[in-house]
Design an enzyme around this catalytic site. Sequence first.
Site, PDB file in Angstrom:
ATOM      1  N   ARG A 245       0.811  -1.212   0.000  1.00 36.07           N
ATOM      2  CA  ARG A 245       0.000   0.000   0.000  1.00 36.07           C
ATOM      3  C   ARG A 245       0.849   1.269   0.000  1.00 36.07           C
ATOM      4  NH1 ARG A 245      -4.559  -0.142   4.427  1.00 36.07           N
ATOM      5  NH2 ARG A 245      -2.658  -0.506   5.573  1.00 36.07           N
TER       6      ARG A 245
ATOM      7  N   LYS B 209       0.621 -18.133   7.320  1.00 31.58           N
ATOM      8  CA  LYS B 209      -0.224 -18.432   8.477  1.00 31.58           C
ATOM      9  C   LYS B 209      -0.679 -17.126   9.108  1.00 31.58           C
ATOM     10  CE  LYS B 209       2.331 -18.584  12.742  1.00 31.58           C
ATOM     11  NZ  LYS B 209       2.903 -19.284  13.841  1.00 31.58           N
TER      12      LYS B 209
ATOM     13  N   ASP C 183       3.968 -23.530   6.065  1.00 36.09           N
ATOM     14  CA  ASP C 183       4.259 -23.721   7.483  1.00 36.09           C
ATOM     15  C   ASP C 183       5.774 -23.785   7.521  1.00 36.09           C
ATOM     16  OD1 ASP C 183       4.984 -24.771   9.961  1.00 36.09           O
ATOM     17  OD2 ASP C 183       3.022 -25.707  10.209  1.00 36.09           O
ATOM     18  N   HIS C 184       6.396 -22.715   7.987  1.00 33.52           N
ATOM     19  CA  HIS C 184       7.848 -22.629   7.779  1.00 33.52           C
ATOM     20  C   HIS C 184       8.609 -23.724   8.537  1.00 33.52           C
ATOM     21  CE1 HIS C 184       7.658 -20.201  11.473  1.00 33.52           C
ATOM     22  NE2 HIS C 184       8.887 -20.605  11.673  1.00 33.52           N
TER      23      HIS C 184
ATOM     24  N   LYS D 173      12.394 -26.299   7.614  1.00 39.71           N
ATOM     25  CA  LYS D 173      13.614 -26.446   8.420  1.00 39.71           C
ATOM     26  C   LYS D 173      14.347 -27.713   8.015  1.00 39.71           C
ATOM     27  CE  LYS D 173      11.894 -24.116  12.575  1.00 39.71           C
ATOM     28  NZ  LYS D 173      12.889 -23.127  12.954  1.00 39.71           N
TER      29      LYS D 173
ATOM     30  N   GLU E 205      10.062 -21.294  23.608  1.00 33.85           N
ATOM     31  CA  GLU E 205      10.589 -19.985  23.211  1.00 33.85           C
ATOM     32  C   GLU E 205      10.924 -19.173  24.463  1.00 33.85           C
ATOM     33  OE1 GLU E 205       8.465 -18.479  19.311  1.00 33.85           O
ATOM     34  OE2 GLU E 205       6.983 -18.904  20.852  1.00 33.85           O
TER      35      GLU E 205
ATOM     36  N   ASP F 159      -1.645 -20.690  17.501  1.00 38.05           N
ATOM     37  CA  ASP F 159      -0.440 -20.120  16.894  1.00 38.05           C
ATOM     38  C   ASP F 159       0.639 -21.182  16.653  1.00 38.05           C
ATOM     39  OD1 ASP F 159       0.971 -17.756  15.997  1.00 38.05           O
ATOM     40  OD2 ASP F 159       2.280 -18.009  17.731  1.00 38.05           O
TER      41      ASP F 159
ATOM     42  N   HIS G 198       2.470 -25.924  13.603  1.00 40.84           N
ATOM     43  CA  HIS G 198       3.854 -26.403  13.661  1.00 40.84           C
ATOM     44  C   HIS G 198       3.998 -27.743  14.401  1.00 40.84           C
ATOM     45  CE1 HIS G 198       4.542 -22.506  12.124  1.00 40.84           C
ATOM     46  NE2 HIS G 198       4.541 -21.864  13.263  1.00 40.84           N
TER      47      HIS G 198
ATOM     48  N   LYS H 169       5.765 -19.633  25.504  1.00 37.66           N
ATOM     49  CA  LYS H 169       6.611 -18.433  25.445  1.00 37.66           C
ATOM     50  C   LYS H 169       7.200 -18.164  26.821  1.00 37.66           C
ATOM     51  CE  LYS H 169       4.543 -16.162  21.542  1.00 37.66           C
ATOM     52  NZ  LYS H 169       5.749 -16.348  20.734  1.00 37.66           N
TER      53      LYS H 169
END
Length: 481
Positions: free
Chosen positions: A51, A148, A177-178, A182, A216, A235, A240, A331
């Site tokens: 944008r 995602k 889905d990264h 991997k 994490e 999430d 994942h 997390k």
Amino acid sequence: MVSRVIPVDAFDLVIFGGTGDLAKRKILPGLFRRFCDGQITTESRIIGAARADLTRENFQQLVSESIDEFSGISRVDEKLRKSFLEILSYVTVDAMGDSGWNDLKGLMREKAVRAFYFSVSPSLFGDLASRLKQFELTHSESRIVVEKPFGHDSKTAKALNAVLAEYFDESQIYRIDHYLGKETVQNLMAVRFGNMLFEPLWNSQYIDHIQITVAETVGVEGRGGYYDQSGAMRDMVQNHLMQLLCLIAMEPPARFEPDSVRDEKLKVIRALEPVDWHHVVRGQYGPTDTRPDYRTAVDNPRSTTESFVALKAHISNWRWAGTPFYLRTGKKLRAQSSEIAVVFKDTPHSIFDEDAGRHRNALIIRLQPNEGMTLDVTIKEPGPGGMRLMDVPLDMSFAETLGDNQVPDAYERLIMDVIRGNQTLFMRGDEVEAAWAWTDPIIYNWRARNDVPKPYDAGSAGPEDSLMLMHRDGRRWREIR
Ligand code: NAD
């Protein structure tokens, strides 16, 4: 040991949201690294579309800065940087309006593969798809890449699939889905299906249980608004952790081909039993001396969204009946650490005295840090003190064995697969819907019971109840370190 890089055919890649956070941190630096390796040639074009009212020079400047900040290359070759910036263009486009689309069309070439990366809010996916068709920007070699989150539950995922299906064939849709990009995750398939050693033991007869941990240390880090609507289950688990579970549990596909692999993953998801709510633990992190607690971080003092989930899952099929899968993610945990532990059963009978101790073999697949694998093997404790057993790790660090800098970022691998037209490492629509169908009842149940997540200390291994989930079964989580 450097693997050979084969250049991909010239392509036109349009990154919708080319000025956004994901593009700057992952997509554009990743493309630069592929360019430096010679996988992308100067005949390709990368077009930022967003944008913001930028000139081509502004966009080149933005990309140059993101290379410095995020490519991980300590000394950028200035000649390579210059020629990479030459293949960039920029168009101001409004996904919800008609402006900019004809300019974009003017930049596309007739023959090259066209990839359209939707790195924008999912609420714009439908608008982008319809305008690509309306302005005749697609041809038979066109693909779209969607980020995602793919839906918020089964209903929204189905609706999104239906919208995309109006304009694109499933073979043209690449749902990222990264985790699947991997290197270690792909290695799961190589280890399982490229070796004779493991597969005969890969079932409930020999495997006691499997643990999957994605821990994490970071909190919600500026994504509070999004995260508070989502939580760890949506999430992380639905996508994942579920993908990791599928790769660990699936049957050998007949061939390493997109639909063979995805069919087998889908069978695993469909064989998952509904989760007993006693077997799910939710948590929410507390404050540290310097950082706020979860509720403050998301600016919602009454939030009941979870920043941690642990659960026990069962797969009802011949291979896995009786072997539980324990999943946890959260997390603000003690360490940034992701691993899969395949814990084998005890030997059926010990020939040694009780004093010798009993040990179990475990295969640990480390996704991060220090990607690699360890096989815990039981040996005799050295020395003259009789027969005592101990575990020693047969350890392989990919960086040590293969040399550092060998492992491309997940996004690099996946974008190259899009250009090559290989969907193996992307989720199919029915897979995503099935994954939601399994997670939805867990989330609905929390809501119906007004469940409040258990507090846990930032920097810990999660709430006490998560430890109990294992203790009750006479098992233990591996340490997060
Ligand atoms: P962002 O807010 O930083 O960027 C959004 C981009 O979309 C900007 O370039 C903006 O110009 C563009 N945009 C917004 N409205 C537009 C419109 N009407 N027309 C054209 N362009 C428009 O978002 P982000 O963090 O880069 O995330 C992009 C997507 O990637 C989202 O779907 C997000 O969920 C997903 N994702 C992001 C991350 C991450 O680390 N940032 C990780 C995983 C997935």
